[in-house]
Scaffold this active site. Structure first.
Site, PDB file in Angstrom:
ATOM      1  N   CYS A 189      -7.918   5.054  -3.441  1.00  0.00           N
ATOM      2  CA  CYS A 189      -6.859   5.536  -4.339  1.00  0.00           C
ATOM      3  C   CYS A 189      -7.113   6.878  -4.993  1.00  0.00           C
ATOM      4  O   CYS A 189      -6.174   7.624  -5.261  1.00  0.00           O
ATOM      5  CB  CYS A 189      -6.599   4.481  -5.418  1.00  0.00           C
ATOM      6  SG  CYS A 189      -6.111   2.928  -4.686  1.00  0.00           S
TER       7      CYS A 189
ATOM      8  N   GLN B 288      -8.476   9.785  -4.125  1.00  0.00           N
ATOM      9  CA  GLN B 288      -8.033  10.991  -3.401  1.00  0.00           C
ATOM     10  C   GLN B 288      -6.523  10.963  -3.198  1.00  0.00           C
ATOM     11  O   GLN B 288      -5.817  11.940  -3.469  1.00  0.00           O
ATOM     12  CB  GLN B 288      -8.737  11.107  -2.057  1.00  0.00           C
ATOM     13  CG  GLN B 288      -8.153  12.236  -1.187  1.00  0.00           C
ATOM     14  CD  GLN B 288      -9.018  12.569  -0.006  1.00  0.00           C
ATOM     15  OE1 GLN B 288      -9.866  13.450  -0.091  1.00  0.00           O
ATOM     16  NE2 GLN B 288      -8.811  11.864   1.077  1.00  0.00           N
TER      17      GLN B 288
ATOM     18  N   LYS C  19      -0.599   5.775 -14.564  1.00  0.00           N
ATOM     19  CA  LYS C  19      -1.533   5.269 -13.542  1.00  0.00           C
ATOM     20  C   LYS C  19      -2.138   6.438 -12.766  1.00  0.00           C
ATOM     21  O   LYS C  19      -3.367   6.489 -12.559  1.00  0.00           O
ATOM     22  CB  LYS C  19      -0.821   4.301 -12.589  1.00  0.00           C
ATOM     23  CG  LYS C  19      -1.665   3.857 -11.419  1.00  0.00           C
ATOM     24  CD  LYS C  19      -2.931   3.101 -11.834  1.00  0.00           C
ATOM     25  CE  LYS C  19      -3.829   2.869 -10.636  1.00  0.00           C
ATOM     26  NZ  LYS C  19      -5.121   2.252 -11.008  1.00  0.00           N
TER      27      LYS C  19
ATOM     28  N   ASN D 132       0.833  -1.199   0.000  1.00  0.00           N
ATOM     29  CA  ASN D 132       0.000   0.000   0.000  1.00  0.00           C
ATOM     30  C   ASN D 132       0.872   1.255   0.000  1.00  0.00           C
ATOM     31  O   ASN D 132       1.977   1.262   0.517  1.00  0.00           O
ATOM     32  CB  ASN D 132      -0.919  -0.011   1.218  1.00  0.00           C
ATOM     33  CG  ASN D 132      -0.130  -0.431   2.445  1.00  0.00           C
ATOM     34  OD1 ASN D 132       0.494  -1.497   2.461  1.00  0.00           O
ATOM     35  ND2 ASN D 132      -0.099   0.414   3.427  1.00  0.00           N
TER      36      ASN D 132
HETATM   37  N1  LIG Z   1      -7.339  -1.427  -4.085  1.00  0.00           N
HETATM   38  C1  LIG Z   1      -7.449  -1.211  -5.372  1.00  0.00           C
HETATM   39  O1  LIG Z   1      -8.545  -1.293  -5.965  1.00  0.00           O
HETATM   40  C2  LIG Z   1      -6.255  -0.839  -6.184  1.00  0.00           C
HETATM   41  C3  LIG Z   1      -5.058  -0.461  -5.559  1.00  0.00           C
HETATM   42  N2  LIG Z   1      -3.978  -0.114  -6.344  1.00  0.00           N
HETATM   43  C4  LIG Z   1      -2.695   0.228  -5.723  1.00  0.00           C
HETATM   44  O2  LIG Z   1      -2.075  -0.987  -5.311  1.00  0.00           O
HETATM   45  C5  LIG Z   1      -1.337  -0.787  -4.111  1.00  0.00           C
HETATM   46  C6  LIG Z   1      -1.843  -1.752  -3.062  1.00  0.00           C
HETATM   47  O3  LIG Z   1      -3.192  -1.432  -2.820  1.00  0.00           O
HETATM   48  P1  LIG Z   1      -4.110  -2.463  -2.016  1.00  0.00           P
HETATM   49  O4  LIG Z   1      -3.871  -3.851  -2.495  1.00  0.00           O
HETATM   50  O5  LIG Z   1      -5.496  -1.924  -2.044  1.00  0.00           O
HETATM   51  O6  LIG Z   1      -3.491  -2.284  -0.543  1.00  0.00           O
HETATM   52  P2  LIG Z   1      -3.728  -3.255   0.713  1.00  0.00           P
HETATM   53  O7  LIG Z   1      -3.487  -2.410   1.915  1.00  0.00           O
HETATM   54  O8  LIG Z   1      -5.022  -3.975   0.539  1.00  0.00           O
HETATM   55  O9  LIG Z   1      -2.575  -4.359   0.553  1.00  0.00           O
HETATM   56  C7  LIG Z   1      -1.236  -4.036   0.764  1.00  0.00           C
HETATM   57  C8  LIG Z   1      -0.636  -5.204   1.557  1.00  0.00           C
HETATM   58  O10 LIG Z   1       0.775  -5.034   1.595  1.00  0.00           O
HETATM   59  C9  LIG Z   1       1.234  -5.471   2.863  1.00  0.00           C
HETATM   60  N3  LIG Z   1       2.558  -4.896   3.095  1.00  0.00           N
HETATM   61  C10 LIG Z   1       2.883  -3.603   3.368  1.00  0.00           C
HETATM   62  N4  LIG Z   1       4.227  -3.484   3.485  1.00  0.00           N
HETATM   63  C11 LIG Z   1       4.763  -4.734   3.286  1.00  0.00           C
HETATM   64  C12 LIG Z   1       6.086  -5.271   3.272  1.00  0.00           C
HETATM   65  N5  LIG Z   1       7.141  -4.481   3.486  1.00  0.00           N
HETATM   66  N6  LIG Z   1       6.257  -6.614   3.018  1.00  0.00           N
HETATM   67  C13 LIG Z   1       5.180  -7.407   2.804  1.00  0.00           C
HETATM   68  N7  LIG Z   1       3.893  -6.959   2.810  1.00  0.00           N
HETATM   69  C14 LIG Z   1       3.706  -5.637   3.034  1.00  0.00           C
HETATM   70  C15 LIG Z   1       0.167  -4.981   3.846  1.00  0.00           C
HETATM   71  O11 LIG Z   1       0.203  -5.732   5.046  1.00  0.00           O
HETATM   72  C16 LIG Z   1      -1.125  -5.239   3.037  1.00  0.00           C
HETATM   73  O12 LIG Z   1      -1.681  -6.511   3.303  1.00  0.00           O
HETATM   74  C17 LIG Z   1      -1.512   0.690  -3.757  1.00  0.00           C
HETATM   75  O13 LIG Z   1      -0.422   1.420  -4.257  1.00  0.00           O
HETATM   76  C18 LIG Z   1      -2.790   1.085  -4.494  1.00  0.00           C
HETATM   77  O14 LIG Z   1      -2.811   2.468  -4.835  1.00  0.00           O
HETATM   78  C19 LIG Z   1      -4.033  -0.141  -7.714  1.00  0.00           C
HETATM   79  C20 LIG Z   1      -5.202  -0.506  -8.355  1.00  0.00           C
HETATM   80  C21 LIG Z   1      -6.375  -0.892  -7.638  1.00  0.00           C
HETATM   81  O1  LIG Z   2      -6.456   2.553  -8.453  1.00  0.00           O
HETATM   82  C1  LIG Z   2      -7.500   2.131  -7.985  1.00  0.00           C
HETATM   83  O2  LIG Z   2      -7.762   2.012  -6.769  1.00  0.00           O
HETATM   84  C2  LIG Z   2      -8.674   1.760  -8.889  1.00  0.00           C
HETATM   85  O3  LIG Z   2      -9.665   2.799  -8.639  1.00  0.00           O
HETATM   86  C3  LIG Z   2     -10.876   2.622  -9.382  1.00  0.00           C
HETATM   87  O4  LIG Z   2     -11.483   1.418  -9.058  1.00  0.00           O
HETATM   88  P1  LIG Z   2     -12.419   1.347  -7.712  1.00  0.00           P
HETATM   89  O5  LIG Z   2     -12.133   2.509  -6.865  1.00  0.00           O
HETATM   90  O6  LIG Z   2     -12.234  -0.001  -7.159  1.00  0.00           O
HETATM   91  O7  LIG Z   2     -13.929   1.458  -8.213  1.00  0.00           O
HETATM   92  P2  LIG Z   2     -14.699   2.486  -9.160  1.00  0.00           P
HETATM   93  O8  LIG Z   2     -15.820   1.722  -9.722  1.00  0.00           O
HETATM   94  O9  LIG Z   2     -13.770   3.168 -10.079  1.00  0.00           O
HETATM   95  O10 LIG Z   2     -15.323   3.604  -8.149  1.00  0.00           O
HETATM   96  C4  LIG Z   2     -14.495   4.588  -7.582  1.00  0.00           C
HETATM   97  C5  LIG Z   2     -15.391   5.621  -6.894  1.00  0.00           C
HETATM   98  O11 LIG Z   2     -16.057   6.410  -7.904  1.00  0.00           O
HETATM   99  C6  LIG Z   2     -17.445   6.395  -7.675  1.00  0.00           C
HETATM  100  N1  LIG Z   2     -18.144   6.478  -8.980  1.00  0.00           N
HETATM  101  C7  LIG Z   2     -17.845   5.597  -9.962  1.00  0.00           C
HETATM  102  C8  LIG Z   2     -18.490   5.680 -11.168  1.00  0.00           C
HETATM  103  C9  LIG Z   2     -19.444   6.709 -11.393  1.00  0.00           C
HETATM  104  O12 LIG Z   2     -20.048   6.830 -12.476  1.00  0.00           O
HETATM  105  N2  LIG Z   2     -19.703   7.592 -10.367  1.00  0.00           N
HETATM  106  C10 LIG Z   2     -19.076   7.492  -9.170  1.00  0.00           C
HETATM  107  O13 LIG Z   2     -19.334   8.295  -8.253  1.00  0.00           O
HETATM  108  C11 LIG Z   2     -17.717   5.082  -6.939  1.00  0.00           C
HETATM  109  O14 LIG Z   2     -18.923   5.180  -6.200  1.00  0.00           O
HETATM  110  C12 LIG Z   2     -16.494   4.975  -6.049  1.00  0.00           C
HETATM  111  O15 LIG Z   2     -16.689   5.744  -4.862  1.00  0.00           O
HETATM  112  C13 LIG Z   2     -10.575   2.581 -10.879  1.00  0.00           C
HETATM  113  O16 LIG Z   2     -11.820   2.299 -11.584  1.00  0.00           O
HETATM  114  C14 LIG Z   2      -9.573   1.470 -11.187  1.00  0.00           C
HETATM  115  O17 LIG Z   2      -9.244   1.502 -12.580  1.00  0.00           O
HETATM  116  C15 LIG Z   2      -8.301   1.695 -10.352  1.00  0.00           C
HETATM  117  O18 LIG Z   2      -7.403   0.637 -10.578  1.00  0.00           O
END
Ligand SMILES: NC(=O)C1=CN([C@@H]2O[C@H](COP(=O)(O)OP(=O)(O)OC[C@H]3O[C@@H](n4cnc5c(N)ncnc54)[C@H](O)[C@@H]3O)[C@@H](O)[C@H]2O)C=CC1
Ligand SMILES: O=C(O)[C@H]1O[C@H](OP(=O)(O)OP(=O)(O)OC[C@H]2O[C@@H](n3ccc(=O)[nH]c3=O)[C@H](O)[C@@H]2O)[C@H](O)[C@@H](O)[C@@H]1O
Length: 386
Positions: free
Chosen positions: A244, A246, A189, A60
């Site tokens: 993500c 914000q 990204k 994260n």
């Molecule tokens: N959640 C999402 O929908 C998306 C997230 N991202 C990006 O991906 C990255 C990860 O996001 P999430 O998976 O949501 O985070 P998360 O918080 O769900 O998972 C991160 C994991 O990494 C572990 N961790 C942290 N430091 C570590 C270390 N030194 N060694 C081993 N494990 C460690 C934590 O314990 C946690 O389980 C962020 O940069 C986020 O912006 C990208 C696209 C979608």
């Molecule tokens: O980097 C990330 O974390 C990810 O963030 C979003 O995915 P996610 O946040 O899981 O879900 P979304 O469906 O994109 O919704 C994001 C926010 O926008 C809001 N939203 C979405 C669509 C819309 O039409 N209006 C709206 O208010 C949703 O309610 C939610 O609060 C992006 O869609 C992914 O491509 C990206 O990888």
């Protein structure tokens, strides 16, 4: 046999590695994490990093809460510790893949850590940011709009790009795999999320619609009919949540400021400003619709996570909404099938940004908020609600 290890078994690391393991039978996949609850369901850390040919890092990258850039810059503490661990345990050449969303030019700092701590090994760093959305993660990984791989424009960098491309090409069509230079991939990204977060423009329009008797659903439908604007992301809401949008925009603002681009920083700052305005506007409308006070009144909140089909409450607009109503002394009854009471009470009691850290590293939540009850069905939540 190619060996892949992923550091970070969260919303991204877990599903991504599960899909690679499913789609690539000839690849050995391991996932490691510092969270004991996570690790008991996966594998042990250093052994798999040491043996891997390709190490994904999907830890994260929350917003910094202290020090230089606090409230805007990305906190790369987790990243740094992962990079140092890789340098310490590596005994063979490795490709290190940035799966996390990181500030542009992060790879430069990571290269310094890797070579400073282990100059016998050849490390190649690739940027391979994730675009999955929560609630549809597996479908998004099965059929991604695009897979993006960025690398150094050197023979070693191009070789590493090809090695990673060979993994994805086992199920992703070649024309969906985009390769760029390292910085384009890192910045793409942040740009992608910034563009999506411009849902703020629809939310800003919703205020004008309400002031003039127009219907924002009709207006956004008309706008979405333009073949140049896809209608999928034009739904007005009480403000975007997700862990993500914000953080990535605040990081973009900080990067613009650090690059001496205050006008560009100002532009992106307003996407957040409108999002905060929309959340407050929603609370004000609820209070105004109830004779300007919700004091002592039961208000049912159906859904607390930031969207459906996920238990992720990071940055959910419900936190600001509930805090606004609690500020007006409402009694809240919250129902969300995917979020437990401890998480809701923790989110409502914690300081902003603290909740973005992994659960096991979050400060223990102080005592629960008295006027909040968390119930297990919508009927109880709405019973006797005003
Ligand atoms: N959640 C999402 O929908 C998306 C997230 N991202 C990006 O991906 C990255 C990860 O996001 P999430 O998976 O949501 O985070 P998360 O918080 O769900 O998972 C991160 C994991 O990494 C572990 N961790 C942290 N430091 C570590 C270390 N030194 N060694 C081993 N494990 C460690 C934590 O314990 C946690 O389980 C962020 O940069 C986020 O912006 C990208 C696209 C979608
Ligand atoms: O980097 C990330 O974390 C990810 O963030 C979003 O995915 P996610 O946040 O899981 O879900 P979304 O469906 O994109 O919704 C994001 C926010 O926008 C809001 N939203 C979405 C669509 C819309 O039409 N209006 C709206 O208010 C949703 O309610 C939610 O609060 C992006 O869609 C992914 O491509 C990206 O990888």
């Amino acid at each position: 046999m190619v060996k892949i290890c992923c550091i970070g078994a969260g919303y991204v690391g877990g599903p991504t590695m599960a899909v690679i393991a499913l789609k690539c039978p000839s690849v050995e996949v391991a996932v490691v994490d510092i969270s004991v609850p996570c690790i008991t369901t996966w594998n042990n850390v250093e052994k798999h990093v040491c043996e891997a040919d390709i190490v994904f890092v999907s830890v994260n990258t929350p917003t910094k809460t202290r020090g230089l850039g606090a409230g805007k810059a990305a906190d790369l503490t987790y990243w740094e510790s992962a990079a140092r661990m890789i340098a310490d345990v590596s005994k063979s050449d490795k490709i290190m893949v940035e799966k996390s969303t990181v500030p542009v030019k992060t790879a430069e700092a990571i290269e310094r850590i890797l070579t400073h701590n282990n100059n016998r090994i050849n490390f190649q760093i690739l940027s391979n940011p994730e675009f999955l959305a929560e609630g549809t993660a597996i479908e998004d990984l099965f059929k991604p709009d695009r897979v993006l791989i960025g690398g150094r424009e050197t023979p070693g960098g191009q070789k590493a790009i090809q090695a990673l491309k060979d993994v994805y090409a086992q199920w992703v069509p070649e024309d969906c795999i985009i390769t760029t230079n390292l910085w384009s991939a890192e910045l793409s990204k942040l740009a992608a999320n910034a563009f999506l977060a411009q849902i703020s423009s629809v939310n800003a329009m919703s205020a004008l619609c309400e002031a003039n008797g127009a219907n924002v659903l009709e207006v956004s439908y008309v706008v979405g009919k333009d073949s140049m604007i896809r209608p999928k992301f034009l739904n007005a809401s009480v403000g975007f949540g997700d862990s993500c949008f914000q953080k990535d925009i605040l990081n973009l603002v900080y990067i613009c400021e650090c690059n001496g681009l205050p006008e560009v920083a100002e532009y992106w700052k307003h996407v957040i400003k409108i999002n905060d305005y929309q959340k407050i506007r929603f609370v004000n409308r609820v209070v105004a619709s109830m004779f300007n006070t919700v004091s002592g009144k039961k208000v049912a909140i159906l859904g607390f996570a930031f969207k459906k089909d996920t238990g992720d409450t990071r940055e959910t607009p419900k936190i600001d909404g509930c805090k606004g109503l609690l500020g007006d002394k409402a009694k809240l009854s919250i129902y969300d099938p995917q979020v437990n009471e401890d998480q809701i009470q923790r989110d409502l009691a914690m300081k902003k940004f603290d909740w973005a850290h992994p659960l096991h590293l979050q400060p223990m939540s102080p005592t629960g908020v008295k006027q909040v009850s968390v119930v297990w069905d919508a009927y109880t939540a709405t019973k006797d609600a005003q």
